[in-house]
Design an enzyme around this catalytic site. Structure first.
Site, mmCIF file in Angstrom:
data_model
loop_
_atom_site.group_PDB
_atom_site.id
_atom_site.type_symbol
_atom_site.label_atom_id
_atom_site.label_comp_id
_atom_site.label_asym_id
_atom_site.label_seq_id
_atom_site.Cartn_x
_atom_site.Cartn_y
_atom_site.Cartn_z
ATOM 1 N N LYS A 1 1.924 -3.494 6.716
ATOM 2 C CA LYS A 1 2.396 -3.312 5.212
ATOM 3 C C LYS A 1 4.021 -3.237 5.076
ATOM 4 O O LYS A 1 4.516 -3.862 4.183
ATOM 5 C CB LYS A 1 1.460 -2.434 4.310
ATOM 6 N N TYR B 1 -2.339 -0.863 10.986
ATOM 7 C CA TYR B 1 -2.681 -1.451 9.468
ATOM 8 C C TYR B 1 -1.255 -1.060 8.634
ATOM 9 O O TYR B 1 -0.778 -2.003 7.924
ATOM 10 C CB TYR B 1 -3.703 -0.931 8.925
ATOM 11 N N SER C 1 1.114 -1.316 0.199
ATOM 12 C CA SER C 1 0.030 -0.158 -0.077
ATOM 13 C C SER C 1 0.831 1.380 -0.031
ATOM 14 O O SER C 1 2.099 1.296 0.522
ATOM 15 C CB SER C 1 -0.745 0.012 1.387
HETATM 16 C C1 UD1 Z 1 -6.360 4.015 3.778
HETATM 17 C C2 UD1 Z 1 -5.019 3.684 3.806
HETATM 18 C C3 UD1 Z 1 -4.590 2.716 2.569
HETATM 19 C C4 UD1 Z 1 -5.458 1.472 2.751
HETATM 20 C C5 UD1 Z 1 -7.044 1.932 2.619
HETATM 21 C C6 UD1 Z 1 -7.616 0.545 3.315
HETATM 22 C C7 UD1 Z 1 -3.448 5.659 4.179
HETATM 23 C C8 UD1 Z 1 -2.735 6.562 4.099
HETATM 24 N N1 UD1 Z 1 -4.043 4.985 3.299
HETATM 25 O O1 UD1 Z 1 -6.719 4.639 2.469
HETATM 26 O O2 UD1 Z 1 -3.305 2.180 2.546
HETATM 27 O O3 UD1 Z 1 -5.164 0.632 1.574
HETATM 28 O O4 UD1 Z 1 -7.110 2.936 3.688
HETATM 29 O O5 UD1 Z 1 -8.792 0.759 3.886
HETATM 30 O O6 UD1 Z 1 -3.313 4.943 5.405
HETATM 31 N N2 UD1 Z 1 -13.030 10.150 3.489
HETATM 32 C C9 UD1 Z 1 -14.139 10.917 3.881
HETATM 33 N N3 UD1 Z 1 -15.148 10.437 4.516
HETATM 34 C C10 UD1 Z 1 -15.497 9.296 4.720
HETATM 35 C C11 UD1 Z 1 -14.547 8.307 4.212
HETATM 36 C C12 UD1 Z 1 -13.382 8.695 3.527
HETATM 37 O O7 UD1 Z 1 -13.873 12.259 3.698
HETATM 38 O O8 UD1 Z 1 -16.531 8.879 5.079
HETATM 39 C C13 UD1 Z 1 -11.909 10.643 3.100
HETATM 40 C C14 UD1 Z 1 -10.427 10.490 3.752
HETATM 41 O O9 UD1 Z 1 -10.322 11.657 4.757
HETATM 42 C C15 UD1 Z 1 -9.459 10.313 2.881
HETATM 43 C C16 UD1 Z 1 -10.253 9.959 1.422
HETATM 44 O O10 UD1 Z 1 -11.651 10.219 1.810
HETATM 45 O O11 UD1 Z 1 -8.900 11.642 2.371
HETATM 46 C C17 UD1 Z 1 -10.001 8.431 1.191
HETATM 47 O O12 UD1 Z 1 -10.305 7.611 2.172
HETATM 48 P P1 UD1 Z 1 -10.350 6.061 2.376
HETATM 49 O O13 UD1 Z 1 -11.214 5.425 1.447
HETATM 50 O O14 UD1 Z 1 -10.753 5.611 3.892
HETATM 51 O O15 UD1 Z 1 -8.720 5.607 2.088
HETATM 52 P P2 UD1 Z 1 -7.529 6.023 2.682
HETATM 53 O O16 UD1 Z 1 -7.619 6.455 4.114
HETATM 54 O O17 UD1 Z 1 -6.947 7.161 1.812
#
Ligand code: UD1
Length: 346
Positions: free
Chosen positions: A157, A153, A128
């Site tokens: 990785k 988590y 990741s």
């Molecule tokens: C994270 C991990 C990634 C992992 C993935 C698995 C990090 C940097 N990244 O990705 O390695 O494979 O989780 O689950 O640790 N968001 C919102 N509202 C929500 C959900 C998400 O605003 O309800 C935003 C988050 O703040 C982020 C983006 O959407 O900026 C993506 O979030 P998400 O889909 O959870 O993935 P990551 O956190 O990027």
């Protein structure tokens, strides 16, 4: 010639199921290993319906060495392994770190031991972009320094990569490719497989599609005070079907004997999009207005990350074939197909 057999741990999971389909389409014979702790049997039906044939599946846990040995003994001539099976909820890993270390690190070690016993030497590992921590420079290349991960988590990785690296320095014959995924989204164009979170989704896109479908009331965007174009986090959203194909070319490269010890590849699109842009892309692609609000930052979020994919493009022939909107549309079609099925079953 017999098709080469590829063991796919976590093959009933989100990226795993799309990879199983891509492997069959490329002429391989995937064998699924999954304990269904974060998946459903219906995924196998989806795969079978796309392919017109079912993929063999062993319902076992990769931490169970005896069960894994049985699979290797039964299947015999396994040419390579793709190891997806792992827990992936960042927040849960903060609450229950041991669960994550035990499952994610433990299963890799067990798998490697069994691979050595059965003389299976090719491994593609699900890594990741989380291994880059909060990067100082963007986009990140494979040379960008790996840093302490922001969550247990993420740390699993990083540790798994280190285990593979340490192993590659020994006289072990195991070679590996670690694919560092950015943010996989979307679903198969047939809408027969896709992301299937159990319970409340923690990832953005399933939360968006469930909100649009009325299952969740409102999406909360986690912070709009970051140093980005609109203040929301920047991510690199890669279509899961493109990502699946990267596994197929990684396997092919391994089977051609081109991997000397261990190789790392970023798999993203090279594009950075904010959360608000992702929401807008969803709305534009589907015509559905999303109910969302801005909330506080989520602990552990990386403000901004996206990939330089030059290496994957040049070495693996990796391609991005869809736009963010197209990926969102496929995620929505999958959500609609889930709703339809739920209605039929009611
Ligand atoms: C994270 C991990 C990634 C992992 C993935 C698995 C990090 C940097 N990244 O990705 O390695 O494979 O989780 O689950 O640790 N968001 C919102 N509202 C929500 C959900 C998400 O605003 O309800 C935003 C988050 O703040 C982020 C983006 O959407 O900026 C993506 O979030 P998400 O889909 O959870 O993935 P990551 O956190 O990027």
């Amino acid at each position: 010639m017999a098709k080469e057999k590829i063991l796919v741990t976590g093959g009933a999971g989100y990226i795993g199921s799309h990879t199983v389909v891509a492997l069959v389409e490329a002429g391989y014979a995937p064998v699924i290993v999954d304990n269904f702790s974060n998946s459903e049997e219906s995924v196998l039906d989806g795969i079978a319906s796309i392919l017109g044939q079912s993929a063999p599946c062993h319902r076992i846990d990769c931490n169970d060495a005896a069960a894994l040995r049985d699979v290797f003994a039964q299947e015999q001539d396994i040419a390579g392994v793709i190891h997806f099976a792992a827990y992936k909820a960042v927040g849960e890993s903060v609450e229950q770190p041991l669960k994550y270390y035990q499952n994610n690190v433990g299963s890799l070690v067990t798998l490697l031991q069994v691979m050595e016993e059965y003389k299976v030497y090719n491994l593609v590992f699900s890594s990741s972009c989380t291994v880059y921590g909060i990067p100082e420079q963007l986009p990140v290349t494979e040379q960008t320094p790996v840093q302490k991960a922001n969550s247990p988590y993420g740390n699993t990785k990083k540790i798994c990569e280190e285990i593979l690296e340490d192993l590659s320095k020994t006289d072990s014959s195991i070679k590996s490719i670690a694919l560092r995924y950015f943010n996989p989204i979307g679903a198969h164009p047939s809408a027969k497989i896709g992301e299937l979170p159990l319970g409340v989704p923690s990832n953005l896109v399933p939360f968006i599609t469930q909100t649009a479908a009325g299952i969740r009331q409102q999406l909360t965007i986690f912070g709009d005070d970051y140093d980005t174009a609109d203040g929301t986090n920047v991510r690199d959203y890669v279509h899961v079907v493109d990502l699946a194909k990267a596994h197929v070319t990684a396997v092919a490269r391994m089977l051609q004997g081109k991997v000397a010890d261990i190789e790392f590849f970023n798999v993203g699109t090279g594009r950075g999009n904010t959360v608000l842009e992702a929401v807008q892309a969803f709305e534009k692609a589907t015509g559905v207005k999303l109910n969302y609000k801005i909330g506080p930052r989520r602990a552990g979020d990386v403000p901004k990350i996206y990939a330089d994919v030059t290496k994957a493009t040049e070495v693996l022939g990796f391609e991005t074939t869809s736009t963010l909107e197209e990926a969102m549309k496929s995620a929505w079609d999958w959500q609609l197909s889930l709703q339809k099925k739920a209605k039929q079953e009611a």
